[in-house]
Write a protein that holds these residues in place. Structure first.
Motif, short mmCIF file in Angstrom:
data_model
loop_
_atom_site.label_atom_id
_atom_site.label_comp_id
_atom_site.label_asym_id
_atom_site.label_seq_id
_atom_site.Cartn_x
_atom_site.Cartn_y
_atom_site.Cartn_z
N MET A 135 0.85 -1.19 0.00
CA MET A 135 0.00 0.00 0.00
C MET A 135 0.88 1.24 0.00
N ASN A 136 0.55 2.21 -0.86
CA ASN A 136 1.27 3.47 -0.87
C ASN A 136 1.04 4.22 0.45
N ARG A 164 2.73 6.18 -16.80
CA ARG A 164 1.61 6.44 -15.90
C ARG A 164 0.44 6.97 -16.71
N GLN A 175 -2.93 10.24 -13.24
CA GLN A 175 -1.90 10.09 -12.20
C GLN A 175 -0.88 11.23 -12.28
N ARG A 181 -0.29 13.85 -9.37
CA ARG A 181 1.05 13.95 -8.80
C ARG A 181 1.56 15.39 -8.86
N ARG A 236 -8.28 2.84 -7.47
CA ARG A 236 -6.93 2.32 -7.16
C ARG A 236 -5.86 3.13 -7.89
N GLU A 237 -6.10 3.41 -9.15
CA GLU A 237 -5.12 4.17 -9.94
C GLU A 237 -4.85 5.54 -9.34
N ASN A 238 -5.91 6.22 -8.92
CA ASN A 238 -5.75 7.56 -8.35
C ASN A 238 -5.00 7.54 -7.03
N PHE A 239 -4.96 6.39 -6.38
CA PHE A 239 -4.26 6.26 -5.11
C PHE A 239 -2.76 6.03 -5.29
N ALA A 240 -2.37 5.59 -6.48
CA ALA A 240 -0.97 5.19 -6.73
C ALA A 240 -0.16 6.39 -7.20
N ASP A 300 4.80 6.59 -5.54
CA ASP A 300 5.96 5.77 -5.89
C ASP A 300 6.62 6.25 -7.18
#
Length: 278
Positions: free
Chosen positions: A1-2, A211, A215, A219, A239-243, A246
């Protein structure tokens, strides 16, 4: 998890920099969407009286099994309840609908220039804060002169100013004013309702980082220091918006994206918007 970083507000309260927004999510879909976001790892939910889904947000938080103190929940005053007594009454209803003893952040949703009584409204917010029923208080869609009025006529500065901000509306001057006065900036409509996702500059940067355009834009917000809360009911998109934590954009990437500014709004202008729901 990020790992989502926290931003410390001007009263010491910490807010996760990435949250999940429920604007335009139907009440019947809200609880499931919020539970999905919490399962993914979000710990910051942004709702409002005007959205009509506070009850379902509270339901999802309780059903998640996550301790209440681990989830940061924001709501906002409906435009029809400006004024001292009416704001207090509306806040009571928010707590009742959420099923909470307090919220983490409560905002004046719009300054309503013709109504012209956001100062009295803010004094009600100061009472709510003093009573401990909101851990922090702030505003939404306030411009510099609205903020200056609060500063000169009230006691407690806003912890947050939630404004429309995205690559086509960077709000550099207002974000700078917020920062100068210890006010955190939150960005609503962070991807301009999808308008910026096909921009050639953004798609090229996304390709270079392997990406998605969304994203990359989110970012960009994070690296500017904005607090963001993208909205989606699609599990993969949630999920994508949470990544976002990293990878990192270069200073050149950041400058290119910021250079797309055209002062283009996707929502109303706070200087003229006076919508009062019936």
């Amino acid at each position: 998890m990020n790992s989502v970083p926290n931003i410390t507000l001007n009263n010491g309260v910490q807010i996760p920099q990435l949250g999940f927004g429920v604007f335009q999510i139907k009440p019947e879909d809200t609880a499931a969407a919020v539970r999905t976001a919490l399962d993914v790892g979000y710990r910051h939910i942004d709702t409002a009286e005007m959205y009509g889904n506070e009850r379902e947000v509270g339901q999802a938080v309780r059903e998640s099994g996550i301790p209440r103190e681990d989830i940061f929940v924001t709501s906002k005053l409906n435009n029809g309840f400006h004024g001292y007594d009416t704001a207090l009454k509306a806040f009571d209803q928010t707590l009742s609908d959420l099923g909470f003893e307090r919220v983490d952040l409560f905002l004046i949703h719009w300054p309503l220039p013709t109504v012209g009584n956001f100062v009295d409204t803010w004094r009600a917010f100061e009472r709510i804060y003093a009573e401990g029923r909101a851990r922090s208080i702030g505003v939404s869609n306030f411009t510099e002169h609205h903020l200056r009025t609060l500063h000169s006529e009230t006691e407690i500065p806003p912890a947050v100013n939630q404004i429309e901000a995205h690559p086509y509306l960077t709000q550099e001057a207002l974000r700078g004013f917020d920062a100068q006065h210890g006010i955190a900036t939150e960005a609503w409509s962070p991807i301009a309702q999808g308008l910026v996702l096909d921009d050639p500059t953004i798609t090229a940067i996304a390709h270079a980082h392997d990406r998605s355009p969304a994203q990359v834009v989110l970012r960009w917000h994070v690296q500017l220091g904005n607090i963001v809360f993208p909205k989606s009911v699609t599990v993969d998109r949630v999920r994508e918006n949470f990544a976002l934590f990293d990878f990192e954009l270069s200073s050149g990437d950041m400058a290119q994206i910021s250079g797309l500014n055209r002062d283009q709004r996707t929502g109303p202008d706070p200087e003229t918007f006076d919508y009062i729901p019936s």
